[in-house]
Design a protein around this motif. Structure first.
Motif, PDB file in Angstrom:
ATOM      1  N   CYS A   4       0.781  -1.236   0.000  1.00  0.00           N
ATOM      2  CA  CYS A   4       0.000   0.000   0.000  1.00  0.00           C
ATOM      3  C   CYS A   4       0.818   1.294   0.000  1.00  0.00           C
ATOM      4  CB  CYS A   4      -0.931   0.019   1.207  1.00  0.00           C
ATOM      5  SG  CYS A   4      -2.010  -1.422   1.315  1.00  0.00           S
ATOM      6  N   LEU A  36     -14.084  -3.784   5.247  1.00  0.00           N
ATOM      7  CA  LEU A  36     -13.056  -4.121   4.269  1.00  0.00           C
ATOM      8  C   LEU A  36     -12.634  -5.586   4.323  1.00  0.00           C
ATOM      9  CD1 LEU A  36     -10.750  -1.009   4.630  1.00  0.00           C
ATOM     10  CD2 LEU A  36     -12.235  -1.577   2.707  1.00  0.00           C
ATOM     11  N   GLN A  37     -13.049  -6.308   5.343  1.00  0.00           N
ATOM     12  CA  GLN A  37     -12.602  -7.683   5.533  1.00  0.00           C
ATOM     13  C   GLN A  37     -12.840  -8.552   4.303  1.00  0.00           C
ATOM     14  OE1 GLN A  37     -14.278  -9.714   8.891  1.00  0.00           O
ATOM     15  NE2 GLN A  37     -12.701 -11.285   8.849  1.00  0.00           N
ATOM     16  N   LEU A  40     -10.761  -7.383   1.174  1.00  0.00           N
ATOM     17  CA  LEU A  40      -9.340  -7.709   1.285  1.00  0.00           C
ATOM     18  C   LEU A  40      -9.086  -9.193   1.049  1.00  0.00           C
ATOM     19  CD1 LEU A  40      -8.426  -5.507   4.373  1.00  0.00           C
ATOM     20  CD2 LEU A  40      -7.601  -5.184   2.023  1.00  0.00           C
ATOM     21  N   ILE A  44      -9.365  -6.804  -3.700  1.00  0.00           N
ATOM     22  CA  ILE A  44      -9.812  -5.415  -3.684  1.00  0.00           C
ATOM     23  C   ILE A  44      -9.128  -4.685  -4.836  1.00  0.00           C
ATOM     24  CG2 ILE A  44      -8.044  -4.764  -1.988  1.00  0.00           C
ATOM     25  CD1 ILE A  44     -10.116  -2.768  -0.853  1.00  0.00           C
ATOM     26  N   PHE A  58      -5.663 -11.095  -0.024  1.00  0.00           N
ATOM     27  CA  PHE A  58      -4.813 -11.450   1.107  1.00  0.00           C
ATOM     28  C   PHE A  58      -5.314 -12.694   1.815  1.00  0.00           C
ATOM     29  CE2 PHE A  58      -4.456  -6.864   0.455  1.00  0.00           C
ATOM     30  CZ  PHE A  58      -3.084  -6.717   0.375  1.00  0.00           C
ATOM     31  N   GLN A  62      -3.357 -12.212   7.082  1.00  0.00           N
ATOM     32  CA  GLN A  62      -2.958 -10.906   6.580  1.00  0.00           C
ATOM     33  C   GLN A  62      -4.110  -9.911   6.694  1.00  0.00           C
ATOM     34  OE1 GLN A  62      -1.791 -12.442   2.682  1.00  0.00           O
ATOM     35  NE2 GLN A  62       0.253 -11.581   3.023  1.00  0.00           N
ATOM     36  N   VAL A  63      -5.317 -10.364   6.391  1.00  0.00           N
ATOM     37  CA  VAL A  63      -6.499  -9.500   6.510  1.00  0.00           C
ATOM     38  C   VAL A  63      -6.645  -9.032   7.955  1.00  0.00           C
ATOM     39  CG1 VAL A  63      -9.023  -9.399   6.357  1.00  0.00           C
ATOM     40  CG2 VAL A  63      -7.701 -10.532   4.548  1.00  0.00           C
ATOM     41  N   ILE A  66      -3.991  -6.390   8.636  1.00  0.00           N
ATOM     42  CA  ILE A  66      -4.294  -5.125   7.950  1.00  0.00           C
ATOM     43  C   ILE A  66      -5.411  -4.384   8.676  1.00  0.00           C
ATOM     44  CG2 ILE A  66      -5.246  -4.106   5.840  1.00  0.00           C
ATOM     45  CD1 ILE A  66      -3.815  -6.457   4.337  1.00  0.00           C
TER      46      ILE A  66
END
Length: 76
Positions: A4, A36-37, A40, A44, A58, A62-63, A66
């Motif tokens: 990002c 956003l889960q 992601l 996305i 991801f 990782q999710v 993040i």
């Protein structure tokens, strides 16, 4: 940072290198970070006013990382 930071501000006080890319610390002003889960995890991809964001998907751990980071850096 790996995926990002090239475009987005990823901390509490940095600026986004790409002007059209929102600062991640302000994402919560637009919608709940928890929303956003799914995006992601499934992939996305967003177009920021003419700048195409690469698509990322991801792994579950990782999710979680993040989302935890995003929650920590949000400004009101």
């Amino acid at each position: 940072r790996q995926h990002c930071a090239a475009c987005h501000a990823v901390g509490r006080s940095d600026d986004s290198p790409v002007v059209q890319a929102p600062r991640l610390r302000e994402i919560g002003r637009r919608y709940p970070v928890e929303n956003l889960q799914e995006a992601l995890a499934e992939g996305i991809a967003v177009n920021h006013t003419g700048v195409q964001m690469p698509e990322f998907a991801f792994e579950p751990d990782q999710v979680d990382d993040i989302l935890a980071h995003l929650k920590r850096i949000q400004v009101k």
